[in-house]
Scaffold this motif. Structure first.
Motif, PDB file in Angstrom:
ATOM      1  N   LEU A   1       0.888  -1.179  -0.114  1.00  0.00           N
ATOM      2  CA  LEU A   1      -0.360   0.276   0.169  1.00  0.00           C
ATOM      3  C   LEU A   1       0.754   0.903   0.646  1.00  0.00           C
ATOM      4  CD1 LEU A   1      -2.924  -1.375   1.947  1.00  0.00           C
ATOM      5  CD2 LEU A   1      -2.846  -0.749  -0.660  1.00  0.00           C
ATOM      6  N   ALA A   2       2.167   0.900   0.799  1.00  0.00           N
ATOM      7  CA  ALA A   2       3.130   2.264   0.389  1.00  0.00           C
ATOM      8  C   ALA A   2       3.635   2.296  -0.959  1.00  0.00           C
ATOM      9  CB  ALA A   2       3.849   1.833   1.064  1.00  0.00           C
ATOM     10  N   SER A   3       3.284   1.652  -1.518  1.00  0.00           N
ATOM     11  CA  SER A   3       3.269   1.450  -3.318  1.00  0.00           C
ATOM     12  C   SER A   3       2.871   2.004  -3.913  1.00  0.00           C
ATOM     13  CB  SER A   3       4.036   0.385  -3.380  1.00  0.00           C
ATOM     14  OG  SER A   3       5.688   0.010  -3.387  1.00  0.00           O
ATOM     15  N   VAL A   4       1.171   1.268  -3.417  1.00  0.00           N
ATOM     16  CA  VAL A   4       0.290   2.344  -4.523  1.00  0.00           C
ATOM     17  C   VAL A   4       0.563   3.708  -3.764  1.00  0.00           C
ATOM     18  CG1 VAL A   4      -2.789   2.322  -4.213  1.00  0.00           C
ATOM     19  CG2 VAL A   4      -0.762  -0.062  -3.735  1.00  0.00           C
ATOM     20  N   THR A   5       0.470   4.262  -2.622  1.00  0.00           N
ATOM     21  CA  THR A   5       0.432   5.876  -2.058  1.00  0.00           C
ATOM     22  C   THR A   5       1.249   6.665  -3.258  1.00  0.00           C
ATOM     23  OG1 THR A   5      -0.388   4.934  -0.129  1.00  0.00           O
ATOM     24  CG2 THR A   5       0.522   7.600  -0.835  1.00  0.00           C
ATOM     25  N   ALA A   6       2.947   5.563  -3.509  1.00  0.00           N
ATOM     26  CA  ALA A   6       4.127   6.857  -3.858  1.00  0.00           C
ATOM     27  C   ALA A   6       3.921   6.639  -5.677  1.00  0.00           C
ATOM     28  CB  ALA A   6       5.290   5.885  -3.531  1.00  0.00           C
ATOM     29  N   TYR A   7       2.667   5.401  -5.883  1.00  0.00           N
ATOM     30  CA  TYR A   7       2.950   5.295  -7.626  1.00  0.00           C
ATOM     31  C   TYR A   7       3.228   6.543  -8.556  1.00  0.00           C
ATOM     32  CZ  TYR A   7       0.223   3.577 -11.872  1.00  0.00           C
ATOM     33  OH  TYR A   7       0.225   3.092 -12.890  1.00  0.00           O
ATOM     34  N   PRO A   8       4.025   6.508  -9.527  1.00  0.00           N
ATOM     35  CA  PRO A   8       4.056   7.238 -10.029  1.00  0.00           C
ATOM     36  C   PRO A   8       2.967   7.530 -11.700  1.00  0.00           C
ATOM     37  CG  PRO A   8       5.554   5.809 -10.833  1.00  0.00           C
ATOM     38  CD  PRO A   8       4.442   5.657  -9.543  1.00  0.00           C
ATOM     39  N   GLY A   9       2.422   6.573 -11.465  1.00  0.00           N
ATOM     40  CA  GLY A   9       1.779   7.035 -12.411  1.00  0.00           C
ATOM     41  C   GLY A   9       2.782   5.944 -14.032  1.00  0.00           C
ATOM     42  N   PHE A  10       1.760   5.499 -15.292  1.00  0.00           N
ATOM     43  CA  PHE A  10       2.701   5.078 -16.039  1.00  0.00           C
ATOM     44  C   PHE A  10       1.912   5.386 -17.634  1.00  0.00           C
ATOM     45  CE2 PHE A  10       2.794   1.118 -19.134  1.00  0.00           C
ATOM     46  CZ  PHE A  10       3.690   0.973 -18.870  1.00  0.00           C
ATOM     47  N   ASP A  11       2.860   5.711 -18.285  1.00  0.00           N
ATOM     48  CA  ASP A  11       2.222   5.980 -19.708  1.00  0.00           C
ATOM     49  C   ASP A  11       3.279   4.998 -20.428  1.00  0.00           C
ATOM     50  OD1 ASP A  11       1.790   7.302 -22.208  1.00  0.00           O
ATOM     51  OD2 ASP A  11       2.921   9.263 -21.315  1.00  0.00           O
ATOM     52  N   PRO A  12       2.591   4.551 -21.070  1.00  0.00           N
ATOM     53  CA  PRO A  12       2.865   3.602 -22.309  1.00  0.00           C
ATOM     54  C   PRO A  12       3.894   3.535 -23.525  1.00  0.00           C
ATOM     55  CG  PRO A  12       0.298   3.308 -22.541  1.00  0.00           C
ATOM     56  CD  PRO A  12       0.682   4.180 -21.109  1.00  0.00           C
ATOM     57  N   GLY A  13       3.044   4.548 -23.852  1.00  0.00           N
ATOM     58  CA  GLY A  13       4.151   5.316 -24.982  1.00  0.00           C
ATOM     59  C   GLY A  13       5.960   6.242 -24.651  1.00  0.00           C
ATOM     60  N   GLN A  14       6.097   5.741 -22.957  1.00  0.00           N
ATOM     61  CA  GLN A  14       6.656   6.950 -23.072  1.00  0.00           C
ATOM     62  C   GLN A  14       7.757   5.467 -22.559  1.00  0.00           C
ATOM     63  OE1 GLN A  14       6.949   9.059 -19.002  1.00  0.00           O
ATOM     64  NE2 GLN A  14       8.789   9.377 -18.592  1.00  0.00           N
TER      65      GLN A  14
END
Length: 140
Positions: free
Chosen positions: A20-33
């Motif tokens: 859950l700490a990793s969920v809070t820190a999730y930076p987002g993900f752009d599949p095109g990057q």
């Protein structure tokens, strides 16, 4: 509380808190990057911690059965139905999906599929794991 169940609950709690700490820190993900190794680290940590949390949940469920139930479940579905009845999980179907996500993590490298996996981890999986954490703390 029985020592075996107490230990399993503590391991579960630790694994869920880290996930859950990793969920809070999730930076987002752009599949095109295209990500650098440094940018990939939080995503790899999220995936690894999800796997550990999922496996810890299953061990906790099996330990609960061993300590509190007359007989173990004969199948994964039976185990989930029992945990649903006891209030540890919201519904079996969600956990079947979580198991599918667990299986796909190890084999998926296509960016669009990874985006769906990460969205599942920070959405439904995180919600379900919070529920499990809270219920396990209350009853175990």
């Amino acid at each position: 509380m029985e020592p075996l169940l107490f230990a399993a609950r503590n391991r579960l709690d630790a694994a869920l808190e880290v996930f859950l700490a990793s969920v809070t820190a999730y930076p987002g993900f752009d599949p095109g990057q295209r990500l650098t190794p440094k940018q990939s680290e939080p995503l790899d940590a999220l995936s690894d911690r999800y796997l550990r949390a999922f496996e810890s949940a299953l061990r906790f469920f099996r330990t609960w059965e061993q300590v509190r139930e007359a007989a173990p479940s004969e199948s994964f579905r039976d185990l989930l139905l029992r945990m649903e009845k006891l209030g540890f999980i919201s519904e079996m179907g969600i956990w079947l999906t979580l198991r599918d996500v667990r299986n796909r993590i190890a084999h998926e490298y296509l960016p669009d599929e990874l985006a769906r996996i990460y969205a599942s981890l920070v959405g439904p999986a995180a919600t379900e794991f919070r529920r499990l954490r809270d219920h396990a703390r209350d009853v175990a």
